[in-house]
Every structure is written in structure tokens, then in C-alpha cells.
Design an enzyme around this catalytic site. Sequence first.
Site, PDB file in Angstrom:
ATOM      1  N   CYS A 332      -5.423  -2.869   9.294  1.00 19.41           N
ATOM      2  CA  CYS A 332      -6.394  -1.776   9.265  1.00 19.41           C
ATOM      3  C   CYS A 332      -7.731  -2.264   8.703  1.00 19.41           C
ATOM      4  O   CYS A 332      -8.420  -3.039   9.340  1.00 19.41           O
ATOM      5  CB  CYS A 332      -5.835  -0.581   8.495  1.00 19.41           C
ATOM      6  SG  CYS A 332      -6.661   0.979   8.883  1.00 19.41           S
ATOM      7  N   HIS A 437      -0.035   0.204  10.699  1.00 20.24           N
ATOM      8  CA  HIS A 437       0.612   0.228   9.400  1.00 20.24           C
ATOM      9  C   HIS A 437       2.128   0.214   9.580  1.00 20.24           C
ATOM     10  O   HIS A 437       2.657   0.696  10.573  1.00 20.24           O
ATOM     11  CB  HIS A 437       0.219   1.493   8.631  1.00 20.24           C
ATOM     12  CG  HIS A 437      -1.195   1.501   8.163  1.00 20.24           C
ATOM     13  ND1 HIS A 437      -1.648   0.689   7.152  1.00 20.24           N
ATOM     14  CD2 HIS A 437      -2.268   2.225   8.579  1.00 20.24           C
ATOM     15  CE1 HIS A 437      -2.941   0.921   6.946  1.00 20.24           C
ATOM     16  NE2 HIS A 437      -3.333   1.841   7.804  1.00 20.24           N
TER      17      HIS A 437
END
Length: 501
Positions: A332, A437
Site C-alpha cells: 500500500c 493487504h
Amino acid sequence: MRGIMIQGTGSDVGKSLITTALCRLFVKDGIKVAPFKSQNMSNNSYVTMDGKEIGRAQGIQAEAAKTAATVWMNPILLKPRSDLQSEIVLFGKRAETLSGRDYREKFYRKGLEAIQSSLDYLEKEFDVVVIEGAGSPVEINLNDREIVNMKVAELADVPVLLVADIERGGVFANIVGTLELLSPDERSRVQGLIINKFRGDIGLFQDGVKWLEEKTGIPVLGVLPYKEKHQIDGEDSLSIKSQFNAKQKKPIDMVVISLPYISNYSDIEPFLYEEDVSLRFVKDSAEFGRPDAVIIPGTKSTINDLHEIKESGLHELLFDFVKDGGFMVGICGGFQMMGTEIIDQTGSDTGDKGKRVKGMGFIPARTNFFEEKKTIRVKGHYHPNTKLNGNELIEGYEIHLGKTEIFGEDASFLKLENGRNEGYYSHDGKMIGTYVHHLFHNDEWRNKWLNEIRKWKHQAIKDVVNTQELKEERYDNLAFNMKSHLNWEKIKDITYGWDKK
């Protein structure tokens, strides 16, 4: 509502863990139970099956309760973006960013309405609700507009168990002082005390239990021993750091860059189960050493944390690390930092519209920040151009504002089920960037990546560690161990008997 609330004499006394255990204990008694926390402040979030964002702790508690996590279990999530401002996630969606003062003044009424509607929903759908408080219920300067402790107990009309942490010292003063600062009506809700994190012979604390019960008139329903490496996902970065023993040297030395606004640190928790991996959190160049692998995690403030990396001297060390053939994964915000340029087109990351900064330059990518936030569950497989063996399904979730453009089609990491190319994968597999994630919660993938490091270090490869099977054992073990130190029958009597008073 039939339920019970876990409040604490302060932060980090064990409220989340006790709530998780109680959820599993009610399930084992055949009760349909749900967790609830009105307002969570954490950058460690959890994405529900319908793509909404809630606090990580409530997602874990829902798993312990054997029910699907929903936004009704955590209607308000505050994600700190600086020391003064937090992003407000309301019912799983980004609402606005406010300062602490503006939040108290402008959001209070809306917050109460969200909490009440959530409680109404949970009361209809579940037999019992286990509610977690936040911090202390006697923050005098905040109590006129609090929506996390006794106000919630009042709205739900449930009894309260007060938890104190004996490890930090002053447990008697913490309990008595907290009770003294409650109003008479609030104090009448406190139906039991729990002492947490006790070290040594619990039998030696019986005089303390007797004194507390005589002084307060409230029964002590448990003295819980300090439990190390419980391996239940933490709500904040302190809880996860405490589970890794950086002093214990193991064959694979892995570094996680400790960012000021680190988020979703649960991404790295599966490495707790890998016996040959030691993991260190590093925030400056003096701590870096000579690791085998580096993970740059997510962040709530990409550009600010990138600045910190450059100022700390870590950027130069990371450059040398990559040049020497080390393994690096950016997730991310970490993925965004690894590129060549970041553009905050709308000011959604820094508040400075049009701000441009140079990335670390490890991968050919440019990130642009927009207003709309993406929260979605994703599934996919290795992109054909990675030439990775196996057809394992990769599952995870995305939570981000930025969109990253990779220069070169053949550099993608994953091919998602919707046909979208995702992430970056270098030709030798040593450099990976992704928005997914929980990448390392995919056991086959984590094993594949670690075995490449093992081969690079001339070590024996290892079999897959199945963390998915171990997760249920974790919840059962936590519940069993905690039950042995709790007056569980009394806790149930308090829960079921309150609405008859």
C-alpha cells in the site's frame, strides 16, 4: 439489550483481548454473540465482506464470535493522519477529516445517532452483545461529550466489568480512583472487577482481592495471568511489536520500517509462526543492520512518512540494500513510496493540492492521490509474466486513496479476478509492490517467498505453515485459558440478569 461492557482503568489494560475471549466463550455455550465498539481510533483496520472498513479489533472479535464482521460492530473509526487530525470512517465509509476539537463540537450528535442505530440492529440480530470501551471512563475533561464508555453503557443499558492492569503498578489506586470519579448511576453499573496481566503466584494476591471487594463492594471476577505471545491480532502497533522478540537471532533477519503513521501492521503477523524468521521494527539508520528482507508497510500519510524515511538516513541504506540483492516488499503506502514520483493532485494525502515529491525510485511507478477512497476485497493469481510456479489463490483487501501506474505491462504482480493487473514484480522476484493487504496471510504465497530467501541464503526450504488452521486454535486456547481464571458463571449471571433489575 442483553449484553455486557468491558471498560478499563486506562488504555492497553487488555479490554480488546478480554472481549475477544468472552465472544468465544459465549459461542462455545451456544449463544449467538456479537462484539461492539462504538468508536475506535486505529490505523489497523479490517475490511468486511461487503468492502466496508472497521477497526481491526472488532473484525478479530467477530471471527472469535464465529460471525461475519459488519459496520454495525464498529460504526465510527478514527484514523489518525497527524497529531491534530483524523479521518472519520462512518459506517465503513470515509466521511471527512477533522481536528479533535472540531470532532467533539461538530460530530457528537451524529455519533450518538450512529451508535444508537447500531445497537438497535445488533439487539435484533444477536442474543448477546459484548461491548468494548476505550481508554478510561473518567477522563473528566472529555466526559461531557464522550461516546465510548458510560454513555454507551447507558444507551445499551448493560452492566459493566472494570479491567485494571496490575503490571503497570498502582492497581488498587487505579480501581478505587476510577470508581470514585464515576457518578453514582455510573458506578451502579459496575458489577465486577477483573485484574489483568498478573505475574507470579496468583495465590499470593488473595489478600488484594479481599481488600478490593471489601473496599468497593464489587466482586473480583478474575485475576488473569500475563499472557505472552497470545498471537491475537493487535489493535495498535505497540501490541504487535511486543509479540516479536528482536533480540532472538534467527536464520532470516527481516526488517519492517517503523513509520510514524504505520497502518495495517497485522499484515506481518503471520511471520510469528515462522520458526526461522526474526522480525525487527526499524525507525532510523542506526538500527538497520544487514537484514535479508525488508517490508515497507502501509501508512495513513504516505508523503509525510516518505519524508521521515529520507530524513532518518534510511533511504540511502535501503538503496544499498536493494543494490546488494536484498528482498523488499512494499504494501500500500510502502508500494507508493517505492516508485519514482508521488503527486497529491487533490491534497487528500497532505492537504497541499498538486504537491509533487520524488519517491525512492526502486520501481518504475508513479502514484497520484485522488479524493475517492478504495476499500474492496480482492482475489487473484500470480500474473503470467512473473513466471511463478503454482496457481495459488491470493486473497486480501485494498484500502487506499492513491492510484499507482506501473511503466511496463510485464511487471505486474497479480492478475485479479476482475481482470485488473495489480502491483509490481521485478524480473528476479526480489522487488515487489502491492496494494493487497494481508498478502502474507496467504500461507502458500508466504512459504514460496520465504523459500526463495532460504535458497538465496543456502538454507533448507520449509513446508507451508497453515496459519488458517491455527487461528481457530488460538481463539479456543485464549477462551479456555481465560475461563480457568474467571468466574464465568457469575459473568453470565450478570449478563442475563441485568435486564430483570
